[in-house]
Design a protein around this motif. Structure first.
Motif, PDB file in Angstrom:
ATOM      1  N   TYR A  39       0.848  -1.109  -0.023  1.00  0.00           N
ATOM      2  CA  TYR A  39       0.187  -0.026   0.073  1.00  0.00           C
ATOM      3  C   TYR A  39       0.881   1.376  -0.083  1.00  0.00           C
ATOM      4  N   LEU A  40       1.707   1.257   0.735  1.00  0.00           N
ATOM      5  CA  LEU A  40       2.871   2.460   0.961  1.00  0.00           C
ATOM      6  C   LEU A  40       3.891   2.455  -0.349  1.00  0.00           C
ATOM      7  N   GLN A  41       3.781   1.447  -1.026  1.00  0.00           N
ATOM      8  CA  GLN A  41       4.461   1.368  -2.366  1.00  0.00           C
ATOM      9  C   GLN A  41       3.964   2.150  -3.273  1.00  0.00           C
ATOM     10  N   ARG A  42       2.640   2.298  -3.277  1.00  0.00           N
ATOM     11  CA  ARG A  42       1.887   2.889  -4.419  1.00  0.00           C
ATOM     12  C   ARG A  42       1.348   4.142  -3.627  1.00  0.00           C
ATOM     13  N   ASN A  43       1.049   4.504  -2.592  1.00  0.00           N
ATOM     14  CA  ASN A  43       1.000   5.745  -1.690  1.00  0.00           C
ATOM     15  C   ASN A  43       1.807   6.095  -0.934  1.00  0.00           C
ATOM     16  N   LYS A  44       2.572   7.265  -1.358  1.00  0.00           N
ATOM     17  CA  LYS A  44       3.891   7.753  -0.618  1.00  0.00           C
ATOM     18  C   LYS A  44       3.428   8.362   0.724  1.00  0.00           C
ATOM     19  N   PRO A  45       4.046   7.602   1.852  1.00  0.00           N
ATOM     20  CA  PRO A  45       3.902   7.843   3.167  1.00  0.00           C
ATOM     21  C   PRO A  45       4.552   9.576   3.423  1.00  0.00           C
ATOM     22  N   GLN A  46       3.755  10.188   4.263  1.00  0.00           N
ATOM     23  CA  GLN A  46       4.046  11.359   4.602  1.00  0.00           C
ATOM     24  C   GLN A  46       4.707  11.707   5.956  1.00  0.00           C
ATOM     25  N   SER A  47       4.040  11.064   7.024  1.00  0.00           N
ATOM     26  CA  SER A  47       4.307  11.126   8.472  1.00  0.00           C
ATOM     27  C   SER A  47       3.542  10.310   9.230  1.00  0.00           C
ATOM     28  N   VAL A  48       4.354   9.804  10.074  1.00  0.00           N
ATOM     29  CA  VAL A  48       3.688   8.947  11.144  1.00  0.00           C
ATOM     30  C   VAL A  48       2.567   9.821  12.201  1.00  0.00           C
ATOM     31  N   VAL A  49       1.302   9.636  12.273  1.00  0.00           N
ATOM     32  CA  VAL A  49       0.503  10.363  12.826  1.00  0.00           C
ATOM     33  C   VAL A  49       0.164   9.886  14.321  1.00  0.00           C
ATOM     34  N   TYR A  50       0.161   8.756  14.657  1.00  0.00           N
ATOM     35  CA  TYR A  50      -0.446   8.049  15.880  1.00  0.00           C
ATOM     36  C   TYR A  50       0.365   6.787  15.986  1.00  0.00           C
ATOM     37  N   VAL A  51       0.744   6.476  17.420  1.00  0.00           N
ATOM     38  CA  VAL A  51       1.446   5.399  17.952  1.00  0.00           C
ATOM     39  C   VAL A  51       1.020   4.994  19.249  1.00  0.00           C
ATOM     40  N   GLU A  52       0.750   3.577  19.316  1.00  0.00           N
ATOM     41  CA  GLU A  52       0.479   2.814  20.548  1.00  0.00           C
ATOM     42  C   GLU A  52       1.565   1.932  20.869  1.00  0.00           C
ATOM     43  N   LYS A  53       1.994   1.778  22.236  1.00  0.00           N
ATOM     44  CA  LYS A  53       2.863   0.893  22.577  1.00  0.00           C
ATOM     45  C   LYS A  53       2.007  -0.250  23.149  1.00  0.00           C
ATOM     46  N   HIS A  54       2.575  -1.444  23.064  1.00  0.00           N
ATOM     47  CA  HIS A  54       2.109  -2.806  23.496  1.00  0.00           C
ATOM     48  C   HIS A  54       3.103  -3.747  23.986  1.00  0.00           C
ATOM     49  N   THR A  55       2.732  -4.796  24.941  1.00  0.00           N
ATOM     50  CA  THR A  55       3.629  -5.607  25.614  1.00  0.00           C
ATOM     51  C   THR A  55       3.913  -6.753  24.900  1.00  0.00           C
ATOM     52  N   SER A  56       3.236  -6.953  24.029  1.00  0.00           N
ATOM     53  CA  SER A  56       3.486  -8.387  22.995  1.00  0.00           C
ATOM     54  C   SER A  56       2.971  -8.155  21.489  1.00  0.00           C
ATOM     55  N   ARG A  57       3.519  -8.921  20.806  1.00  0.00           N
ATOM     56  CA  ARG A  57       3.024  -9.145  19.239  1.00  0.00           C
ATOM     57  C   ARG A  57       1.510  -9.224  19.310  1.00  0.00           C
ATOM     58  N   SER A  58       1.075 -10.038  19.976  1.00  0.00           N
ATOM     59  CA  SER A  58      -0.138 -10.736  19.921  1.00  0.00           C
ATOM     60  C   SER A  58      -1.167  -9.422  20.152  1.00  0.00           C
ATOM     61  N   LYS A  59      -0.885  -8.958  21.175  1.00  0.00           N
ATOM     62  CA  LYS A  59      -1.615  -7.606  21.566  1.00  0.00           C
ATOM     63  C   LYS A  59      -1.664  -6.500  20.426  1.00  0.00           C
ATOM     64  N   ALA A  60      -0.690  -6.196  19.909  1.00  0.00           N
ATOM     65  CA  ALA A  60      -0.206  -5.261  18.891  1.00  0.00           C
ATOM     66  C   ALA A  60      -0.985  -5.597  17.750  1.00  0.00           C
ATOM     67  N   CYS A  61      -1.180  -6.694  17.489  1.00  0.00           N
ATOM     68  CA  CYS A  61      -1.568  -7.338  15.957  1.00  0.00           C
ATOM     69  C   CYS A  61      -3.212  -7.456  16.069  1.00  0.00           C
ATOM     70  N   LYS A  62      -3.843  -7.772  17.305  1.00  0.00           N
ATOM     71  CA  LYS A  62      -5.278  -7.613  17.733  1.00  0.00           C
ATOM     72  C   LYS A  62      -5.339  -5.962  17.548  1.00  0.00           C
ATOM     73  N   ARG A  63      -4.827  -5.126  18.134  1.00  0.00           N
ATOM     74  CA  ARG A  63      -5.245  -3.879  18.156  1.00  0.00           C
ATOM     75  C   ARG A  63      -5.185  -3.299  16.643  1.00  0.00           C
ATOM     76  N   GLU A  64      -4.131  -3.580  16.038  1.00  0.00           N
ATOM     77  CA  GLU A  64      -4.088  -3.360  14.407  1.00  0.00           C
ATOM     78  C   GLU A  64      -5.275  -3.523  13.600  1.00  0.00           C
ATOM     79  N   TYR A  65      -5.698  -4.859  14.097  1.00  0.00           N
ATOM     80  CA  TYR A  65      -7.040  -5.200  13.379  1.00  0.00           C
ATOM     81  C   TYR A  65      -8.196  -4.549  13.845  1.00  0.00           C
ATOM     82  N   GLU A  66      -8.314  -4.045  15.375  1.00  0.00           N
ATOM     83  CA  GLU A  66      -9.476  -3.384  15.772  1.00  0.00           C
ATOM     84  C   GLU A  66      -9.201  -1.822  14.914  1.00  0.00           C
ATOM     85  N   ILE A  67      -8.358  -1.273  14.904  1.00  0.00           N
ATOM     86  CA  ILE A  67      -8.200   0.013  14.163  1.00  0.00           C
ATOM     87  C   ILE A  67      -8.491  -0.254  12.765  1.00  0.00           C
TER      88      ILE A  67
END
Length: 82
Positions: A39-67
């Motif tokens: 997606y970002l190869q076709r749509n040039k990234p401009q800036s990181v606008v939001y970040v959340e920190k998580h304690t495990s890959r599992s939690k981060a992947c679940k949250r990514e899916y929710e978002i």
């Protein structure tokens, strides 16, 4: 304990990309250099606008899916204003 991040990138066309990583800076450079997410190869990234920190890959992947299920309007409301 691992640190994992869920992040949103604003592209130059105004769209938002959501991803997760355990190394935010490295991942940003990969996106900027056209490596990684197609997606970002076709749509040039401009800036990181939001970040959340998580304690495990599992939690981060679940949250990514929710978002990713949110509307663009709801995603925009998560982004802090300056």
């Amino acid at each position: 304990m691992d640190e994992w991040y869920v992040y949103m990138v604003r592209c130059v066309d105004g769209s938002l990309y959501t991803g997760c990583t355990n190394h935010l800076i490295r991942r940003w450079h990969q996106h900027r250099n056209g490596r990684g997410a197609k997606y970002l190869q076709r749509n040039k990234p401009q800036s990181v606008v939001y970040v959340e920190k998580h304690t495990s890959r599992s939690k981060a992947c679940k949250r990514e899916y929710e978002i990713k299920q949110l509307t663009k309007t709801k995603k925009e409301s998560m982004i802090p204003t300056r």
